[in-house]
Scaffold this motif. Structure first.
Motif, mmCIF file in Angstrom:
data_model
loop_
_atom_site.group_PDB
_atom_site.id
_atom_site.type_symbol
_atom_site.label_atom_id
_atom_site.label_comp_id
_atom_site.label_asym_id
_atom_site.label_seq_id
_atom_site.Cartn_x
_atom_site.Cartn_y
_atom_site.Cartn_z
ATOM 1 N N PHE A 1 0.822 -1.212 0.000
ATOM 2 C CA PHE A 1 0.000 0.000 0.000
ATOM 3 C C PHE A 1 0.859 1.266 0.000
ATOM 4 O O PHE A 1 0.489 2.256 -0.616
ATOM 5 C CB PHE A 1 -0.986 -0.023 1.177
ATOM 6 N N ASP A 2 2.009 1.211 0.676
ATOM 7 C CA ASP A 2 2.912 2.379 0.667
ATOM 8 C C ASP A 2 3.422 2.653 -0.739
ATOM 9 O O ASP A 2 3.430 3.802 -1.202
ATOM 10 C CB ASP A 2 4.130 2.145 1.579
ATOM 11 N N LEU A 3 3.866 1.599 -1.428
ATOM 12 C CA LEU A 3 4.412 1.775 -2.778
ATOM 13 C C LEU A 3 3.323 2.253 -3.732
ATOM 14 O O LEU A 3 3.537 3.118 -4.578
ATOM 15 C CB LEU A 3 5.035 0.467 -3.287
ATOM 16 N N ARG A 4 2.156 1.690 -3.578
ATOM 17 C CA ARG A 4 1.039 2.086 -4.429
ATOM 18 C C ARG A 4 0.705 3.562 -4.220
ATOM 19 O O ARG A 4 0.470 4.302 -5.178
ATOM 20 C CB ARG A 4 -0.162 1.211 -4.085
ATOM 21 N N ALA A 5 0.726 4.013 -2.956
ATOM 22 C CA ALA A 5 0.432 5.425 -2.672
ATOM 23 C C ALA A 5 1.530 6.307 -3.262
ATOM 24 O O ALA A 5 1.263 7.356 -3.857
ATOM 25 C CB ALA A 5 0.314 5.641 -1.173
ATOM 26 N N LYS A 6 2.771 5.857 -3.127
ATOM 27 C CA LYS A 6 3.909 6.647 -3.615
ATOM 28 C C LYS A 6 3.838 6.842 -5.129
ATOM 29 O O LYS A 6 4.115 7.926 -5.637
ATOM 30 C CB LYS A 6 5.198 5.919 -3.210
ATOM 31 N N TYR A 7 3.495 5.785 -5.845
ATOM 32 C CA TYR A 7 3.533 5.841 -7.311
ATOM 33 C C TYR A 7 2.162 6.037 -7.950
ATOM 34 O O TYR A 7 2.058 6.116 -9.174
ATOM 35 C CB TYR A 7 4.177 4.561 -7.864
ATOM 36 N N GLY A 8 1.105 6.071 -7.150
ATOM 37 C CA GLY A 8 -0.239 6.231 -7.716
ATOM 38 C C GLY A 8 -0.680 5.050 -8.559
ATOM 39 O O GLY A 8 -1.466 5.183 -9.493
ATOM 40 N N THR A 9 -0.170 3.864 -8.204
ATOM 41 C CA THR A 9 -0.447 2.654 -8.992
ATOM 42 C C THR A 9 -1.861 2.143 -8.728
ATOM 43 O O THR A 9 -2.336 2.176 -7.592
ATOM 44 C CB THR A 9 0.554 1.543 -8.591
ATOM 45 N N THR A 10 -2.499 1.657 -9.753
ATOM 46 C CA THR A 10 -3.787 0.989 -9.603
ATOM 47 C C THR A 10 -3.530 -0.404 -9.036
ATOM 48 O O THR A 10 -2.604 -1.086 -9.456
ATOM 49 C CB THR A 10 -4.471 0.879 -10.985
ATOM 50 N N LEU A 11 -4.362 -0.796 -8.068
ATOM 51 C CA LEU A 11 -4.143 -2.092 -7.401
ATOM 52 C C LEU A 11 -5.403 -2.940 -7.450
ATOM 53 O O LEU A 11 -6.490 -2.474 -7.096
ATOM 54 C CB LEU A 11 -3.756 -1.856 -5.929
ATOM 55 N N ILE A 12 -5.246 -4.178 -7.895
ATOM 56 C CA ILE A 12 -6.309 -5.175 -7.768
ATOM 57 C C ILE A 12 -5.791 -6.217 -6.797
ATOM 58 O O ILE A 12 -4.784 -6.877 -7.064
ATOM 59 C CB ILE A 12 -6.624 -5.861 -9.128
ATOM 60 N N LEU A 13 -6.471 -6.345 -5.666
ATOM 61 C CA LEU A 13 -5.996 -7.214 -4.586
ATOM 62 C C LEU A 13 -7.031 -8.297 -4.292
ATOM 63 O O LEU A 13 -8.115 -8.014 -3.779
ATOM 64 C CB LEU A 13 -5.761 -6.367 -3.331
ATOM 65 N N ILE A 14 -6.672 -9.530 -4.611
ATOM 66 C CA ILE A 14 -7.546 -10.659 -4.270
ATOM 67 C C ILE A 14 -7.207 -11.095 -2.853
ATOM 68 O O ILE A 14 -6.034 -11.296 -2.531
ATOM 69 C CB ILE A 14 -7.314 -11.852 -5.220
ATOM 70 N N THR A 15 -8.224 -11.219 -2.030
ATOM 71 C CA THR A 15 -7.945 -11.645 -0.656
ATOM 72 C C THR A 15 -9.162 -12.326 -0.032
ATOM 73 O O THR A 15 -10.304 -12.044 -0.383
ATOM 74 C CB THR A 15 -7.515 -10.447 0.223
ATOM 75 N N HIS A 16 -8.881 -13.254 0.874
ATOM 76 C CA HIS A 16 -9.955 -13.877 1.655
ATOM 77 C C HIS A 16 -10.146 -13.143 2.976
ATOM 78 O O HIS A 16 -11.037 -13.477 3.750
ATOM 79 C CB HIS A 16 -9.627 -15.348 1.938
ATOM 80 N N ASP A 17 -9.272 -12.156 3.238
ATOM 81 C CA ASP A 17 -9.290 -11.483 4.532
ATOM 82 C C ASP A 17 -10.085 -10.179 4.428
ATOM 83 O O ASP A 17 -9.649 -9.232 3.772
ATOM 84 C CB ASP A 17 -7.834 -11.202 4.935
ATOM 85 N N PRO A 18 -11.256 -10.122 5.054
ATOM 86 C CA PRO A 18 -12.098 -8.921 4.933
ATOM 87 C C PRO A 18 -11.377 -7.653 5.415
ATOM 88 O O PRO A 18 -11.602 -6.577 4.864
ATOM 89 C CB PRO A 18 -13.294 -9.229 5.844
#
Ligand SMILES: Nc1ncnc2c1ncn2[C@@H]1O[C@H](COP(=O)(O)OP(=O)(O)OP(=O)(O)O)[C@@H](O)[C@H]1O
Ligand SMILES: [Mg+2]
Length: 236
Positions: free
Chosen positions: A193-210
């Protein structure tokens, strides 16, 4: 006359996406008509039962599988129209992927795992950039280690460094903390999340953890090969 600047097109635009595979077990209808629009810079958590089609959707978005029907535009390209070379270039330039099982090359050091894909795309500074990326994930002291000599959390940090090193517009993560203990998983997720915020990257995150999905501003619920619900939330 006023100049009207149109809004940027979405980073991902999928319409009527279907994905079927055939095999000894007969045809399996995995995705049954998925419509999905993701704007540049969004973080989208993808949740849903085991077997609902989340990983399959990620494989299509990554250009690692081809849809059986429907249209799919990612980062300005019509993925259904690209040949294998163009798809490989699309993956190198636009997408970083983090898998649950790390997927590092066991015979390459941490530094080589991050640098070699960059070098493939003709970057003369591949090794310097890879080293900087590994330092940024706290692994400056592990450059020459092989994956087998790294802990699970360290291996996943190498994978995160590799995903971000070419500064792709899209990061796809499939249960990236599924093989890690809670504290280590939390550290990897903070990094993502830090790197994504730094670079403004779009993120698709698959997770079982709500709780992890809740860190994304939007959640897509997949059920039986369809998007059952798409909810926007205030980021946690
Ligand atoms: N190559 C394949 N051949 C046949 N069936 C497949 C293939 N790949 C996936 N499937 C089936 O497609 C369905 C969706 O699989 P997928 O891996 O996308 O689910 P998922 O939502 O990621 O599940 P999980 O949460 O367990 O990872 C499953 O029922 C799976 O068995
Ligand atoms: Mg899966």
């Amino acid at each position: 006359m006023d100049t009207i600047i149109p809004p940027p097109p979405p980073l991902i635009e999928a319409r009527g996406l279907r994905f079927e595979v055939g095999g000894s077990a007969g045809r399996v209808n995995i995705l049954k008509g998925v419509d999905l629009t993701v704007r540049e810079g969004e973080a989208v958590g993808v949740v849903g039962p085991s077997g609902s089609g989340k990983t399959s959707l990620l494989m299509l978005l990554a250009g690692l599988e081809r849809p059986t029907a429907g249209t799919l535009r990612v980062a300005g390209r019509d993925l259904t129209a690209l040949d294998e070379d163009a798809l490989a270039r699309f993956r190198r330039e636009e997408v970083g992927i983090v898998f649950q099982a790390f997927h590092l090359v066991p015979t390459m050091t941490a530094l080589e795992n991050v640098a070699i894909p960059l070098e493939f795309s003709g970057d003369e500074h591949a090794f310097a950039r890879a080293e900087a990326a590994l330092r940024a994930v706290g692994l400056g002291h592990r450059l020459a280690h092989y994956p087998g000599q790294l802990s699970g959390g360290e291996q996943q940090r190498v994978a995160v460094a590799r995903a971000f090193v070419a500064l792709p517009r899209l990061i796809l993560a499939d249960e990236p903390t599924g093989n890690l203990d809670r504290a280590t998983g939390q550290a990897v997720m903070d990094l993502l999340f830090d790197l994504r915020a730094k670079y403004g990257t779009t993120l698709i995150l698959i997770t079982h953890d709500p709780a992890l999905a809740a860190r994304c501003e939007r959640q897509v619920h997949v059920a039986d090969g369809m998007i059952e619900r798409d909810t926007a939330l205030a980021p946690a």
